[in-house]
Design a protein around this motif. Sequence first.
Motif, short mmCIF file in Angstrom:
data_model
loop_
_atom_site.label_atom_id
_atom_site.label_comp_id
_atom_site.label_asym_id
_atom_site.label_seq_id
_atom_site.Cartn_x
_atom_site.Cartn_y
_atom_site.Cartn_z
N ASP A 51 74.26 27.80 85.73
CA ASP A 51 72.68 28.34 85.91
C ASP A 51 72.07 27.85 84.50
O ASP A 51 72.61 28.49 83.56
N ALA A 60 69.34 35.74 103.71
CA ALA A 60 69.30 37.16 102.82
C ALA A 60 69.75 37.09 101.59
O ALA A 60 69.71 37.82 100.49
N LEU A 61 70.57 35.88 101.23
CA LEU A 61 71.36 35.64 99.93
C LEU A 61 70.25 35.35 98.83
O LEU A 61 69.27 34.76 99.17
N GLU A 62 70.58 35.44 97.42
CA GLU A 62 69.78 35.17 96.49
C GLU A 62 70.02 33.52 96.43
O GLU A 62 71.13 33.00 96.58
N ALA A 63 69.01 32.75 96.07
CA ALA A 63 69.00 31.39 96.18
C ALA A 63 70.17 30.78 95.21
O ALA A 63 70.83 29.90 95.67
N GLY A 64 70.67 31.33 94.07
CA GLY A 64 71.54 31.05 93.33
C GLY A 64 72.96 30.84 93.90
O GLY A 64 73.84 30.13 93.43
N VAL A 65 73.24 31.71 95.08
CA VAL A 65 74.56 31.42 95.65
C VAL A 65 74.48 30.57 96.89
O VAL A 65 75.65 30.63 97.71
N HIS A 66 73.49 30.04 97.22
CA HIS A 66 73.45 29.15 98.44
C HIS A 66 74.59 28.15 98.20
O HIS A 66 75.30 27.98 99.54
N ARG A 69 72.45 33.91 105.75
CA ARG A 69 72.36 33.09 104.48
C ARG A 69 70.88 33.22 103.85
O ARG A 69 70.56 33.06 102.70
#
Length: 420
Positions: free
Chosen positions: A221, A179-185, A177
């Motif tokens: 977004d 390692a994910l981009e913040a936008g897909v959390h 988690r």
Amino acid sequence: MNEQVNQLVQAAGLASRAGRWQEAEALWSQVRSLAPQHPQALYSLGIHALQRGDTRGAVELLQAAHRAAPNDPMILLSIGMVERERGDATAEWEAISAALVADPYFLAGLLAKAAFLERTGKSRAAAQAYRNALTVALPEPHWPDMLKTQLLHAKSKVQQYSDEFSEFLAHRVGGPRAALEAGVHGRWDEAASIMVGRSKPYHSDCNQLCIPRLPAIPFYDRAQFPWVPELEARTYDIQREMREVLRNEQAEFTPYIEYQPGDPVNQWQELNHSRRWSTYKLWSYAQPVHEHLALCPQTRAALEAVEMAQIADVCPNAMFSALAPHTHIPPHHGETNARLVVHLPLIVPERCRYRVGFERREWKVGEVLIFDDSIEHEAHNDSDELRVVLIFDVWNPLLSLAERDMVDAMMRAHRDFLAG
């Protein structure tokens, strides 16, 4: 003889419901003497034997009842109860399993299966079985009294399972988690919530036009909308005009919910024709409200700088939305997923919150929220002060220009068909 048997069966049932157990047993014995294979008599006599502690006699009678009515799951489940009293776990499990083969949706059988798994130390399998039972059961207010205690226990065990699984999952997938981009959390937090059973997927549910194959995205977004910075920069001017009309035009803040007598109001009972949720309309169902816009020139200019959605008889809509202290807007859905709804918060006391689908946000003055209102959403003002936001519609950015025209054409056709 059939008439005599029927009379005895009715009398035995009345005696049982009145708690006259000896009388009921005697009457069931008479039924059996006249009709030796009567399944209800055999079953009832078996239960009476169990109540007396005669487990051997109970099994024999219940097995006879099963032979007379092989597809009755309650008889099989009762055999399992007797086998439990006798300490034969294997026979108990076989009887429970047979009851569920006869009726896979037999609620008492599902609860018995879950309880067996729990007693034998299989707590996680038990929780999944309890969840299956709750899925089959009626909504909680309608639970039968005889199963209510078991169902409450099931609910508790399912909650415990979800909490434990959630903690385990968060620990196990914390690295991926991060390692994910913040936008897909948000997407993956919701996926985890669904996996552990805390929530279900939220889908678009439109009151009018649903565009299939559009993703159900709760909040969009802000970076996708180039007009956002300019609109937010005008917050002070919009807020000033809102305060002026709130002070001088209070009568023009009309109830948002206005169902007519005879209309089904459903979840809107408390807010129907109530000023606890009121709006000062600037555009209403695609029509400008000129007298209001004339009093809010800065707000009008800000809205005209935004490409608001244009859908026949649906939008644009734009309004100041005022939510009174200690007021809850219940879960509901919007008209179409072809448009998105924008909130520009103007007055936001503490203890105000907003949910769209799985995601929860707090309004912050001057910070735009853009969301798909075809997804279930609700709002709370738990403060002692008024909350006000500017609301308006924009196009779903995933639609092409030609698709926008198609949306408008379909809604015009719908209007004309109804008019004809």
